[in-house]
Scaffold this active site. Structure first.
Site, PDB file in Angstrom:
ATOM      1  N   ASP A   1      28.783  29.981  74.475  1.00 38.76           N
ATOM      2  CA  ASP A   1      29.577  29.410  75.560  1.00 38.76           C
ATOM      3  C   ASP A   1      30.898  28.875  75.020  1.00 38.76           C
ATOM      4  O   ASP A   1      31.020  28.539  73.834  1.00 38.76           O
ATOM      5  CB  ASP A   1      28.809  28.276  76.247  1.00 38.76           C
ATOM      6  CG  ASP A   1      27.589  28.783  76.997  1.00 38.76           C
ATOM      7  OD1 ASP A   1      27.627  29.949  77.444  1.00 38.76           O
ATOM      8  OD2 ASP A   1      26.606  28.026  77.123  1.00 38.76           O
TER       9      ASP A   1
ATOM     10  N   HIS B   1      31.066  36.042  73.796  1.00 43.53           N
ATOM     11  CA  HIS B   1      30.867  35.146  74.934  1.00 43.53           C
ATOM     12  C   HIS B   1      29.547  35.422  75.654  1.00 43.53           C
ATOM     13  O   HIS B   1      29.130  34.640  76.516  1.00 43.53           O
ATOM     14  CB  HIS B   1      32.041  35.288  75.916  1.00 43.53           C
ATOM     15  CG  HIS B   1      32.336  34.049  76.687  1.00 43.53           C
ATOM     16  ND1 HIS B   1      31.505  32.950  76.700  1.00 43.53           N
ATOM     17  CD2 HIS B   1      33.386  33.722  77.487  1.00 43.53           C
ATOM     18  CE1 HIS B   1      32.016  32.010  77.462  1.00 43.53           C
ATOM     19  NE2 HIS B   1      33.165  32.452  77.956  1.00 43.53           N
TER      20      HIS B   1
END
Length: 410
Positions: free
Chosen positions: A385, A381
């Site tokens: 995204d 992450h």
């Protein structure tokens, strides 16, 4: 002439190995290129062959020792002398057959005139730990019958025997207790797997998103063309080829999933080296299908088959497992319904395949039975995204549910 057995070059960045096991003992004859010793590195297991024909005369590095590249492991004496000596009759002791006097009491004949217990009686005696000396046989020539054993049990022979059995079992309780646990040193490969998985958890901001795919179209396509495909290309048409093509197709649209972090930089890869996780007896390995995005479905299947065979035989080279940009793992072959795969650092994405199960699905307002598979995408992450990850997985799903898209590059 004596020839040294040395640690071969093990690949880029690999400088040492652990002695796994010796295949030959001192004095045994060896042939040219016959495996002598197994080396374990943090990436692969390597067999070191004999460079000459002869006899193993010295072992320097023992099992469990850590050795460096080019270190001497032992020596082989080459030439006819070494071979003839190892096979000479004087060097081999042939055990003589035991004489009749040396045979065990259990194999000796029963006393003269005495019949052995009836089979049903012998079975009952064994089950209740009763010796022949505790029972008087009522059969012909003193044979012990089942009724004799039942009578002895009724008179308490079983109880007295049970006490002796309990005493014996108590004396052996300590060794049995010690055998309930065993401490075994991890192999180099297992140590590396443990370290890398923990590093991935500690370094990446790992998150997993899920989806499900209807496998009807792929299964139908495979069923229709698998025989023709195998006849033409010499390899079976599996599911992994379709998944690899679908991943390559989606990575073109979402290059961040194929990238990695290097310090404060993001390194984008303009190619796809697909790592295919393979389970082996010694642990999980991830050989790499290089430039998978440039391959046809047949080429991908051939390379997966080749690498899988090398992995199962323990013959993967270090170079076969380097340079991956994205990994695919299939827990479905073991029956897994859903999982959260761990990233293969420094990669930023890994796709998890799972078991295909028939489920009731609503399609066009009707309930029908479909072969469904859960898909899992774990991603870093820090650079990927959530929207990218979810849409990437949707693209994989769309390609698998409409495999013609892969052919038309849509």
């Amino acid at each position: 002439m004596t020839t040294g057995i040395r640690v071969p070059t093990l690949g880029e960045s690999v400088t040492e190995a652990t002695i796994g096991k010796w295949f030959k003992k001192l004095g045994e004859a060896v042939a040219v290129d016959e495996p002598l010793v197994e080396l374990e590195t943090d990436k692969v297991t390597v067999e070191v062959p004999s460079p000459v024909m002869g006899k193993l005369t010295e072992i320097i590095a023992k099992e469990g020792d850590i050795v460096e590249v080019n270190a001497v492991l032992g020596f082989v004496e080459s030439g006819a002398a070494g071979i003839s000596q190892s096979f000479s009759p004087s060097a081999t002791s042939i055990p003589e057959a035991p004489s009749e006097l040396e045979q065990s009491p259990s194999s000796s004949a029963t006393p003269s005139g005495t019949m052995p217990p009836a089979p049903s009686a012998a079975k009952l005696m064994a089950e209740n730990n009763i010796a022949k000396s505790d029972i008087s046989g009522s059969g012909k020539r003193g044979q012990i019958l089942k009724e004799d054993v039942l009578g002895a049990l009724a008179q308490g022979t079983k109880a007295s025997t049970s006490v002796a059995t309990l005493t014996a079992s108590s004396s052996s309780a300590a060794p049995i207790q010690e055998m309930r646990e065993e401490r075994v040193r991890m192999t180099k490969l297992r140590q590396t797997i443990a370290r890398r998985l923990k590093d991935a958890q500690n370094t990446a901001a790992m998150l997993t998103t899920f989806n499900e795919v209807d496998m009807s179209a792929v299964m139908d396509l495979r069923k229709r063309y698998k025989d023709l495909f195998e006849k033409k290309h010499g390899v079976k048409l599996g599911f992994m080829g379709f998944f690899t093509k679908a991943v390559c197709h989606a990575l073109k649209e979402f290059p961040t999933v194929n990238a990695e972090i290097d310090g404060t930089d993001i390194v984008y890869k303009n190619y796809v080296n697909a790592g295919i996780a393979v389970g082996t007896d010694k642990g999980l390995v991830v050989p790499v299908v290089r430039d998978a995005d440039q391959m046809s479905l047949a080429e991908i299947e051939k390379e997966i088959s080749r690498l899988g065979r090398l992995a199962r035989d323990g013959k993967l080279a270090v170079s076969d497992m380097q340079g991956g940009t994205f990994t695919i793992t299939n827990g479905g072959v073991y029956g897994s319904l859903m999982s959260t795969p761990i990233l293969n650092a420094p990669q930023s994405g890994i796709l998890g395949m799972h078991a295909i199960k028939e489920r009731a699905m609503v399609v066009g307002g009707q309930i029908i039975i479909c072969p469904m598979m859960y898909l899992a995408l774990s991603y870093d992450h820090r650079i990927v995204d959530g929207q990218e990850a979810v849409t990437f997985l949707v693209r994989v799903k769309e390609s698998l549910e409409d495999p013609e898209r892969l052919v038309l590059d849509l």
